[in-house]
Design a protein around this motif. Structure first.
Motif, PDB file in Angstrom:
ATOM      1  N   ALA A 229     -16.531  -6.653   0.674  1.00 14.83           N
ATOM      2  CA  ALA A 229     -17.150  -6.794  -0.646  1.00 14.83           C
ATOM      3  C   ALA A 229     -17.152  -8.242  -1.122  1.00 14.83           C
ATOM      4  CB  ALA A 229     -16.444  -5.905  -1.660  1.00 14.83           C
ATOM      5  N   SER A 230     -16.068  -8.964  -0.850  1.00 21.28           N
ATOM      6  CA  SER A 230     -15.980 -10.358  -1.285  1.00 21.28           C
ATOM      7  C   SER A 230     -16.305 -11.349  -0.166  1.00 21.28           C
ATOM      8  CB  SER A 230     -14.578 -10.651  -1.816  1.00 21.28           C
ATOM      9  OG  SER A 230     -13.618 -10.478  -0.788  1.00 21.28           O
ATOM     10  N   ARG A 231     -16.580 -10.802   1.043  1.00 20.75           N
ATOM     11  CA  ARG A 231     -16.850 -11.630   2.238  1.00 20.75           C
ATOM     12  C   ARG A 231     -15.702 -12.607   2.472  1.00 20.75           C
ATOM     13  NH1 ARG A 231     -21.809 -10.958   4.517  1.00 20.75           N
ATOM     14  NH2 ARG A 231     -21.850 -13.039   5.417  1.00 20.75           N
ATOM     15  N   ARG A 232     -14.506 -12.110   2.309  1.00 16.99           N
ATOM     16  CA  ARG A 232     -13.293 -12.905   2.457  1.00 16.99           C
ATOM     17  C   ARG A 232     -12.595 -12.535   3.755  1.00 16.99           C
ATOM     18  NH1 ARG A 232      -8.391 -12.038  -0.576  1.00 16.99           N
ATOM     19  NH2 ARG A 232      -7.397 -14.024  -0.362  1.00 16.99           N
ATOM     20  N   VAL A 233     -12.045 -13.543   4.447  1.00 16.29           N
ATOM     21  CA  VAL A 233     -11.259 -13.328   5.660  1.00 16.29           C
ATOM     22  C   VAL A 233      -9.920 -14.019   5.483  1.00 16.29           C
ATOM     23  CG1 VAL A 233     -11.117 -13.780   8.141  1.00 16.29           C
ATOM     24  CG2 VAL A 233     -13.296 -13.115   7.126  1.00 16.29           C
ATOM     25  N   VAL A 234      -8.857 -13.274   5.810  1.00 19.48           N
ATOM     26  CA  VAL A 234      -7.497 -13.793   5.692  1.00 19.48           C
ATOM     27  C   VAL A 234      -6.800 -13.598   7.031  1.00 19.48           C
ATOM     28  CG1 VAL A 234      -5.288 -13.512   4.505  1.00 19.48           C
ATOM     29  CG2 VAL A 234      -7.430 -13.238   3.232  1.00 19.48           C
TER      30      VAL A 234
ATOM     31  N   ASP B 123      -2.993 -14.076   8.706  1.00 17.26           N
ATOM     32  CA  ASP B 123      -1.568 -14.329   8.428  1.00 17.26           C
ATOM     33  C   ASP B 123      -1.354 -14.815   6.994  1.00 17.26           C
ATOM     34  OD1 ASP B 123      -0.611 -13.522  10.944  1.00 17.26           O
ATOM     35  OD2 ASP B 123      -1.065 -15.495  11.804  1.00 17.26           O
ATOM     36  N   GLY B 124      -2.064 -14.221   6.049  1.00 14.41           N
ATOM     37  CA  GLY B 124      -1.884 -14.556   4.643  1.00 14.41           C
ATOM     38  C   GLY B 124      -2.649 -15.765   4.148  1.00 14.41           C
ATOM     39  N   THR B 125      -3.377 -16.443   5.032  1.00 11.24           N
ATOM     40  CA  THR B 125      -4.130 -17.639   4.646  1.00 11.24           C
ATOM     41  C   THR B 125      -5.622 -17.349   4.691  1.00 11.24           C
ATOM     42  OG1 THR B 125      -2.407 -19.054   5.583  1.00 11.24           O
ATOM     43  CG2 THR B 125      -4.559 -20.071   5.182  1.00 11.24           C
ATOM     44  N   GLU B 126      -6.312 -17.622   3.575  1.00  6.54           N
ATOM     45  CA  GLU B 126      -7.755 -17.408   3.542  1.00  6.54           C
ATOM     46  C   GLU B 126      -8.456 -18.429   4.424  1.00  6.54           C
ATOM     47  OE1 GLU B 126     -11.423 -16.776   0.403  1.00  6.54           O
ATOM     48  OE2 GLU B 126      -9.394 -17.010  -0.359  1.00  6.54           O
ATOM     49  N   VAL B 127      -9.465 -17.955   5.153  1.00  3.69           N
ATOM     50  CA  VAL B 127     -10.217 -18.794   6.082  1.00  3.69           C
ATOM     51  C   VAL B 127     -11.649 -18.898   5.591  1.00  3.69           C
ATOM     52  CG1 VAL B 127     -10.979 -19.034   8.475  1.00  3.69           C
ATOM     53  CG2 VAL B 127      -8.758 -17.993   7.987  1.00  3.69           C
ATOM     54  N   ASP B 128     -12.172 -20.123   5.543  1.00  2.00           N
ATOM     55  CA  ASP B 128     -13.536 -20.364   5.093  1.00  2.00           C
ATOM     56  C   ASP B 128     -14.481 -20.210   6.281  1.00  2.00           C
ATOM     57  OD1 ASP B 128     -15.569 -21.117   3.311  1.00  2.00           O
ATOM     58  OD2 ASP B 128     -15.469 -23.195   4.011  1.00  2.00           O
ATOM     59  N   LEU B 129     -15.400 -19.228   6.194  1.00  2.00           N
ATOM     60  CA  LEU B 129     -16.354 -18.975   7.268  1.00  2.00           C
ATOM     61  C   LEU B 129     -17.778 -19.159   6.769  1.00  2.00           C
ATOM     62  CD1 LEU B 129     -14.921 -15.665   8.837  1.00  2.00           C
ATOM     63  CD2 LEU B 129     -14.476 -18.025   9.540  1.00  2.00           C
ATOM     64  N   THR B 130     -18.664 -19.526   7.686  1.00  2.00           N
ATOM     65  CA  THR B 130     -20.086 -19.551   7.366  1.00  2.00           C
ATOM     66  C   THR B 130     -20.570 -18.101   7.258  1.00  2.00           C
ATOM     67  OG1 THR B 130     -20.838 -19.474   9.669  1.00  2.00           O
ATOM     68  CG2 THR B 130     -20.374 -21.678   8.720  1.00  2.00           C
ATOM     69  N   PRO B 131     -21.722 -17.875   6.648  1.00  2.00           N
ATOM     70  CA  PRO B 131     -22.220 -16.496   6.541  1.00  2.00           C
ATOM     71  C   PRO B 131     -22.344 -15.784   7.900  1.00  2.00           C
ATOM     72  CG  PRO B 131     -23.425 -17.897   5.037  1.00  2.00           C
ATOM     73  CD  PRO B 131     -22.563 -18.810   5.873  1.00  2.00           C
ATOM     74  N   LYS B 132     -22.847 -16.465   8.908  1.00  2.00           N
ATOM     75  CA  LYS B 132     -23.024 -15.802  10.211  1.00  2.00           C
ATOM     76  C   LYS B 132     -21.680 -15.614  10.915  1.00  2.00           C
ATOM     77  CE  LYS B 132     -26.414 -14.479  11.174  1.00  2.00           C
ATOM     78  NZ  LYS B 132     -26.963 -13.134  10.874  1.00  2.00           N
ATOM     79  N   GLU B 133     -20.735 -16.535  10.746  1.00  2.00           N
ATOM     80  CA  GLU B 133     -19.392 -16.325  11.298  1.00  2.00           C
ATOM     81  C   GLU B 133     -18.767 -15.082  10.675  1.00  2.00           C
ATOM     82  OE1 GLU B 133     -18.212 -21.023  12.137  1.00  2.00           O
ATOM     83  OE2 GLU B 133     -17.533 -20.029  10.304  1.00  2.00           O
ATOM     84  N   PHE B 134     -18.960 -14.916   9.352  1.00  2.00           N
ATOM     85  CA  PHE B 134     -18.433 -13.732   8.694  1.00  2.00           C
ATOM     86  C   PHE B 134     -19.102 -12.479   9.256  1.00  2.00           C
ATOM     87  CE2 PHE B 134     -18.469 -10.263   5.751  1.00  2.00           C
ATOM     88  CZ  PHE B 134     -17.127 -10.158   5.412  1.00  2.00           C
ATOM     89  N   ASP B 135     -20.417 -12.503   9.400  1.00  2.00           N
ATOM     90  CA  ASP B 135     -21.140 -11.342   9.927  1.00  2.00           C
ATOM     91  C   ASP B 135     -20.620 -10.959  11.315  1.00  2.00           C
ATOM     92  OD1 ASP B 135     -22.679 -11.388   7.610  1.00  2.00           O
ATOM     93  OD2 ASP B 135     -24.426 -12.307   8.599  1.00  2.00           O
ATOM     94  N   LEU B 136     -20.366 -11.949  12.145  1.00  2.00           N
ATOM     95  CA  LEU B 136     -19.878 -11.690  13.501  1.00  2.00           C
ATOM     96  C   LEU B 136     -18.490 -11.067  13.485  1.00  2.00           C
ATOM     97  CD1 LEU B 136     -20.115 -11.833  16.562  1.00  2.00           C
ATOM     98  CD2 LEU B 136     -19.465 -14.251  16.434  1.00  2.00           C
TER      99      LEU B 136
END
Length: 151
Positions: A62-67, A69-82
């Motif tokens: 929903a928030s397109r967030r990736v974490v 080991d407790g650390t948020e990771v900044d991804l591009t839109p296509k990296e997130f989709d993958l």
């Protein structure tokens, strides 16, 4: 189901017998490809709004967030989709061309398989503790990639 029979009764019987779709000949390759993509969307696990956890990885669709080991990771839109696609299919192996079709909605005719390789490389740099020796996003030699739940 592909058929030369185009009567309503034929289509109903075909669908009742278990066909996911019914396509009458002649048809265009574009229509066939669109219908295959439609069936794949219906049969693939969908991303819900809930957090998906695989090993040390948490994906919040929903928030397109990736974490990791407790650390948020900044991804591009296509990296997130993958990565979002892979977390819905842990341990399943996908070829580069399958990933192009499912994540990019394209084929290797339009995008090169190197596109997938580069995105996997960038994801490893962002998600893995040791990108040179990945434990989460694995290469299956001669086949493609899979997301390990061991991480």
């Amino acid at each position: 189901m592909l058929s030369g029979r185009n009567g309503e009764t034929d289509r109903i019987v075909g669908l009742d017998l278990g066909a996911d779709d019914y396509l009458v000949k002649p048809f265009s390759p574009g229509e066939l490809a669109a219908r295959v993509r439609s069936v794949l969307r219906r049969t693939s696990p969908e991303l819900s709004g809930e957090t998906i956890t695989v090993g040390p990885l948490q994906v919040e669709p929903a928030s397109r967030r990736v974490v990791v080991d407790g650390t948020e990771v900044d991804l591009t839109p296509k990296e997130f989709d993958l990565i979002a696609f892979l977390v819905t299919h842990p341990r399943q192996v996908f070829s580069r061309s399958q990933l192009l079709d499912r994540v990019w909605s394209s084929s290797s005719e339009w995008l090169g398989e190197a596109t997938v390789t580069e995105h996997v490389h960038r994801l490893r740099l962002k998600l893995e503790q040791d990108p040179a020796h990945p434990r989460l996003l694995l290469t299956v030699r001669g086949v493609g990639y899979q997301l390990s739940d061991a991480g």
